[in-house]
Design an enzyme around this catalytic site. Structure first.
Site, PDB file in Angstrom:
ATOM      1  N   GLN A   1       0.821  -1.218   0.000  1.00  0.00           N
ATOM      2  CA  GLN A   1       0.000   0.000   0.000  1.00  0.00           C
ATOM      3  C   GLN A   1       0.852   1.264   0.000  1.00  0.00           C
ATOM      4  OE1 GLN A   1      -2.159   0.524   3.685  1.00  0.00           O
ATOM      5  NE2 GLN A   1      -3.799   1.681   2.683  1.00  0.00           N
ATOM      6  N   GLY A   2       0.748   2.058  -1.044  1.00  0.00           N
ATOM      7  CA  GLY A   2       1.500   3.315  -1.135  1.00  0.00           C
ATOM      8  C   GLY A   2       0.607   4.526  -0.920  1.00  0.00           C
ATOM      9  N   TYR A   3       0.205   4.745   0.324  1.00  0.00           N
ATOM     10  CA  TYR A   3      -0.629   5.910   0.652  1.00  0.00           C
ATOM     11  C   TYR A   3       0.239   6.999   1.327  1.00  0.00           C
ATOM     12  CZ  TYR A   3      -5.418   4.129  -0.173  1.00  0.00           C
ATOM     13  OH  TYR A   3      -6.593   3.693  -0.723  1.00  0.00           O
ATOM     14  N   SER A   4       0.796   6.659   2.518  1.00  0.00           N
ATOM     15  CA  SER A   4       1.450   7.683   3.344  1.00  0.00           C
ATOM     16  C   SER A   4       2.710   8.230   2.694  1.00  0.00           C
ATOM     17  CB  SER A   4       1.843   7.091   4.701  1.00  0.00           C
ATOM     18  OG  SER A   4       0.736   6.501   5.312  1.00  0.00           O
TER      19      SER A   4
ATOM     20  N   SER B   1       4.135  -1.148   4.541  1.00  0.00           N
ATOM     21  CA  SER B   1       4.230  -2.462   5.192  1.00  0.00           C
ATOM     22  C   SER B   1       4.429  -3.556   4.151  1.00  0.00           C
ATOM     23  CB  SER B   1       2.940  -2.780   5.957  1.00  0.00           C
ATOM     24  OG  SER B   1       2.704  -1.827   6.943  1.00  0.00           O
TER      25      SER B   1
ATOM     26  N   GLU C   1     -10.114  -1.686   4.529  1.00  0.00           N
ATOM     27  CA  GLU C   1      -8.992  -1.856   5.460  1.00  0.00           C
ATOM     28  C   GLU C   1      -9.473  -1.755   6.910  1.00  0.00           C
ATOM     29  OE1 GLU C   1      -5.790   0.972   4.929  1.00  0.00           O
ATOM     30  OE2 GLU C   1      -4.523  -0.028   6.409  1.00  0.00           O
TER      31      GLU C   1
ATOM     32  N   GLU D   1      -7.494   9.703  16.421  1.00  0.00           N
ATOM     33  CA  GLU D   1      -8.045  11.059  16.276  1.00  0.00           C
ATOM     34  C   GLU D   1      -8.758  11.184  14.926  1.00  0.00           C
ATOM     35  OE1 GLU D   1      -4.945  10.383  17.230  1.00  0.00           O
ATOM     36  OE2 GLU D   1      -4.928  11.114  19.303  1.00  0.00           O
TER      37      GLU D   1
HETATM   38  C1  LIG Z   1       2.639  -0.372  11.780  1.00  0.00           C
HETATM   39  C2  LIG Z   1       2.271   0.609  10.720  1.00  0.00           C
HETATM   40  C3  LIG Z   1       2.065   0.170   9.425  1.00  0.00           C
HETATM   41  C4  LIG Z   1       1.744   1.087   8.416  1.00  0.00           C
HETATM   42  N1  LIG Z   1       1.603   0.628   7.132  1.00  0.00           N
HETATM   43  C5  LIG Z   1       1.344   1.499   6.143  1.00  0.00           C
HETATM   44  C6  LIG Z   1       1.280   1.061   4.775  1.00  0.00           C
HETATM   45  O1  LIG Z   1       1.430  -0.124   4.482  1.00  0.00           O
HETATM   46  N2  LIG Z   1       1.069   1.967   3.814  1.00  0.00           N
HETATM   47  C7  LIG Z   1       0.867   3.288   4.093  1.00  0.00           C
HETATM   48  O2  LIG Z   1       0.636   4.060   3.164  1.00  0.00           O
HETATM   49  N3  LIG Z   1       0.950   3.753   5.364  1.00  0.00           N
HETATM   50  C8  LIG Z   1       1.179   2.887   6.390  1.00  0.00           C
HETATM   51  N4  LIG Z   1       1.276   3.335   7.697  1.00  0.00           N
HETATM   52  C9  LIG Z   1       1.218   4.780   7.940  1.00  0.00           C
HETATM   53  C10 LIG Z   1      -0.043   5.241   8.676  1.00  0.00           C
HETATM   54  O3  LIG Z   1      -1.154   5.210   7.821  1.00  0.00           O
HETATM   55  C11 LIG Z   1       0.257   6.668   9.193  1.00  0.00           C
HETATM   56  O4  LIG Z   1       1.276   6.547  10.157  1.00  0.00           O
HETATM   57  C12 LIG Z   1      -0.973   7.296   9.817  1.00  0.00           C
HETATM   58  O5  LIG Z   1      -1.940   7.591   8.848  1.00  0.00           O
HETATM   59  C13 LIG Z   1      -0.611   8.599  10.589  1.00  0.00           C
HETATM   60  O6  LIG Z   1       0.124   9.456   9.783  1.00  0.00           O
HETATM   61  P1  LIG Z   1       1.512  10.109  10.307  1.00  0.00           P
HETATM   62  O7  LIG Z   1       2.357   8.990  10.830  1.00  0.00           O
HETATM   63  O8  LIG Z   1       2.051  10.930   9.201  1.00  0.00           O
HETATM   64  O9  LIG Z   1       1.120  11.005  11.555  1.00  0.00           O
HETATM   65  P2  LIG Z   1       0.531  12.481  11.506  1.00  0.00           P
HETATM   66  O10 LIG Z   1      -0.546  12.531  10.478  1.00  0.00           O
HETATM   67  O11 LIG Z   1       1.656  13.437  11.389  1.00  0.00           O
HETATM   68  O12 LIG Z   1      -0.137  12.606  12.916  1.00  0.00           O
HETATM   69  C14 LIG Z   1       0.601  12.972  14.099  1.00  0.00           C
HETATM   70  C15 LIG Z   1      -0.395  13.133  15.245  1.00  0.00           C
HETATM   71  O13 LIG Z   1      -1.293  14.244  14.968  1.00  0.00           O
HETATM   72  C16 LIG Z   1      -2.631  13.808  15.084  1.00  0.00           C
HETATM   73  N5  LIG Z   1      -3.495  14.491  14.106  1.00  0.00           N
HETATM   74  C17 LIG Z   1      -3.214  14.671  12.793  1.00  0.00           C
HETATM   75  N6  LIG Z   1      -4.247  15.310  12.190  1.00  0.00           N
HETATM   76  C18 LIG Z   1      -5.206  15.493  13.139  1.00  0.00           C
HETATM   77  C19 LIG Z   1      -6.505  16.085  13.138  1.00  0.00           C
HETATM   78  N7  LIG Z   1      -7.052  16.617  12.041  1.00  0.00           N
HETATM   79  N8  LIG Z   1      -7.206  16.097  14.301  1.00  0.00           N
HETATM   80  C20 LIG Z   1      -6.680  15.577  15.448  1.00  0.00           C
HETATM   81  N9  LIG Z   1      -5.446  15.013  15.500  1.00  0.00           N
HETATM   82  C21 LIG Z   1      -4.725  14.963  14.375  1.00  0.00           C
HETATM   83  C22 LIG Z   1      -2.597  12.295  14.782  1.00  0.00           C
HETATM   84  O14 LIG Z   1      -3.728  11.628  15.302  1.00  0.00           O
HETATM   85  C23 LIG Z   1      -1.291  11.899  15.441  1.00  0.00           C
HETATM   86  O15 LIG Z   1      -1.486  11.691  16.811  1.00  0.00           O
HETATM   87  C24 LIG Z   1       1.600   2.458   8.728  1.00  0.00           C
HETATM   88  C25 LIG Z   1       1.802   2.898  10.039  1.00  0.00           C
HETATM   89  C26 LIG Z   1       2.131   1.983  11.022  1.00  0.00           C
HETATM   90  C27 LIG Z   1       2.333   2.490  12.426  1.00  0.00           C
END
Ligand SMILES: Cc1cc2nc3c(=O)[nH]c(=O)nc-3n(C[C@H](O)[C@H](O)[C@H](O)COP(=O)(O)OP(=O)(O)OC[C@H]3O[C@@H](n4cnc5c(N)ncnc54)[C@H](O)[C@@H]3O)c2cc1C
Length: 414
Positions: free
Chosen positions: A129-132, A164, A247, A386
């Site tokens: 999955q290439g989202y983040s 992942s 998902e 959140e």
């Molecule tokens: C084990 C694991 C596997 C993963 N696998 C994949 C994968 O296969 N493919 C993929 O694309 N991604 C993957 N991810 C990424 C995951 O989707 C992101 O980590 C997640 O969406 C959060 O984004 P971020 O890490 O950039 O945190 P941020 O978005 O920077 O968030 C930081 C903090 O700010 C808070 N926050 C942000 N915006 C708001 C808001 N509007 N209101 C309130 N609070 C807010 C968040 O809740 C968090 O606490 C994985 C993550 C983990 C931990």
């Protein structure tokens, strides 16, 4: 309350029980009893058995090579597999079948369905999955990785992160910006891209327990055919959200079984340690019991939607929020109960992989420690708690949207 099934369901349930009795190794107690290495081997072999018996992606249409089972048969299969601690698919299938396969069936052209669905089932294509991106996690609409048309091909440049199981995949589904002048939700497309090309570089990221579970993915003039857009061009936000529904809704009807087994182990440990008179422990036991019942009822609600033929929508955020928070609470409480044992850990450790607990895991301090670690990222991946609360507030309950930093009256003062 027990859901009632039509009479023909019990015949199918017997068929699945017979299948499991015939095909599981003797002495099988659940996949939780296997070490990391044994689990990978078992899943590879098990996937082949499921495929040979048309039980991999059992409700996918037979015309594309799926099992062609009804919704109710799929639910029964999931229930029986979950009760015995048996996976319903192989290693990357959470991405391949659970996410992109299901989304292709919703959004794909006839050509895409006939090409990709059999390839997924046969294991020719294994997906990640290439989202983040570094600047697009919760704020996923901020994706900057871009794709530009060059003749009949898209040329992709940019970066993804936290991918992942990227090292075991040969395909990646990516949200990319195809309209550079549009920001946010408009101008994003959902692309299907091969990882086996010089323009795609994978760099592993080691997690806190030393596993290379996720990766950074760099695209430098990577290419894919023009026709590899899923859903319409610049409609990636809608397609991407369909996928997120799958998902987040994963296992909704069986989640309570895995968590129920973990709860039983929690109570057994309280008894073993003579803590059932401790008021804090008693309070936790009651709370966790209640949580499992809520999961069970949520499962029935999801079942009702599923039997109606609805795809999981924003409501799937309720279940994801609930189980991930519960898992952190019960594993934290277990760590308190274990005291110093929870810092050292001993006994067999087999609890690996993300997600809900699996049946068969021994009730050892080492496994509770592993579960405690696994529960940590549960409130982050597939969208943080959140973000789930925002979705539930805005898209399920219809509450006013929360103020945003990038729009509204203050945006020009940033
Ligand atoms: C084990 C694991 C596997 C993963 N696998 C994949 C994968 O296969 N493919 C993929 O694309 N991604 C993957 N991810 C990424 C995951 O989707 C992101 O980590 C997640 O969406 C959060 O984004 P971020 O890490 O950039 O945190 P941020 O978005 O920077 O968030 C930081 C903090 O700010 C808070 N926050 C942000 N915006 C708001 C808001 N509007 N209101 C309130 N609070 C807010 C968040 O809740 C968090 O606490 C994985 C993550 C983990 C931990």
């Amino acid at each position: 309350m027990q859901p009632t099934y039509p009479p023909e369901a019990s015949e199918f349930r017997d068929k699945i029980t017979d299948f499991l009795d015939t095909n599981l190794p003797s002495g099988w107690t659940g996949i939780g009893a296997l070490s990391d290495h044994e689990r990978v081997d078992f899943q590879d072999g098990w996937r082949k058995i499921l495929r040979a018996n048309n039980l991999l992606a059992p409700n996918w249409p037979a015309e594309y090579g799926g099992g062609g089972l009804t919704h109710i048969e799929q639910v029964i299969l999931n229930e029986e597999f979950a009760k015995r601690g048996v996976p319903t698919a192989g290693g990357n299938d959470a991405f391949s079948i659970g996410m992109v396969g299901n989304t292709i069936l919703v959004w794909g052209t006839e050509e895409q369905k006939s090409y990709y669905i059999p390839r997924i089932l046969d294991g020719d294509d294994v997906w990640c999955q290439g989202y983040s991106e570094p600047d697009a996690g919760s704020d996923l609409a901020n994706v900057a990785c871009k794709a530009e048309l060059d003749g009949d091909e898209w040329v992709i440049n940019g970066q993804k992160i936290w991918t992942s199981a990227g090292s075991t995949a040969n395909m990646i589904f990516a949200l990319v910006r195809t309209e550079p002048d549009n920001t946010k939700h408009a101008g994003i497309s959902f692309l299907l891209v091969s990882m086996d090309q010089p323009g795609v570089e994978l760099r592993p990221i080691t997690n806190m327990v030393g596993q290379d579970h996720f990766n950074e993915v760099f695209f430098s003039d990577a290419r894919c055919p023009k026709g590899n857009v899923l859903g319409d061009l610049n409609n990636g936000w809608a397609v991407g959200n369909t996928l997120l529904g799958f998902e987040r809704g994963v296992g909704a009807t069986t989640t309570s079984l895995g968590f129920g087994a973990e709860y039983d182990q929690f109570v057994a440990m309280a008894r073993e340690r003579c803590l059932t008179d401790d008021p804090h422990v008693r309070q936790d036991i009651a709370t966790f019991y209640t949580n499992i019942q809520i999961m069970r009822y949520r499962g029935m609600q999801a079942l009702t939607r599923y039997l109606r033929g609805d795809n999981p929508g924003p409501e799937s955020s309720i279940g994801k929020l609930f189980w991930s928070q519960h898992h952190q609470a019960i594993t934290e409480s277990a760590m308190h109960m274990m005291g110093a044992d929870g810092m050292v850990g001993f006994g067999k450790e087999t609890r690996g992989g993300l997600g809900a607990p699996v049946i068969g895991t021994d009730n050892t301090p080492s496994n509770w420690m592993a579960s405690f670690m696994i529960a940590r990222p549960g409130t982050i991946y597939a969208g943080t708690s959140e973000v789930q609360r925002n979705i539930v507030g805005e898209r399920v309950l219809g509450l006013p949207k929360e103020p945003r930093a990038d729009s509204g009256p203050w945006k020009d003062s940033r």
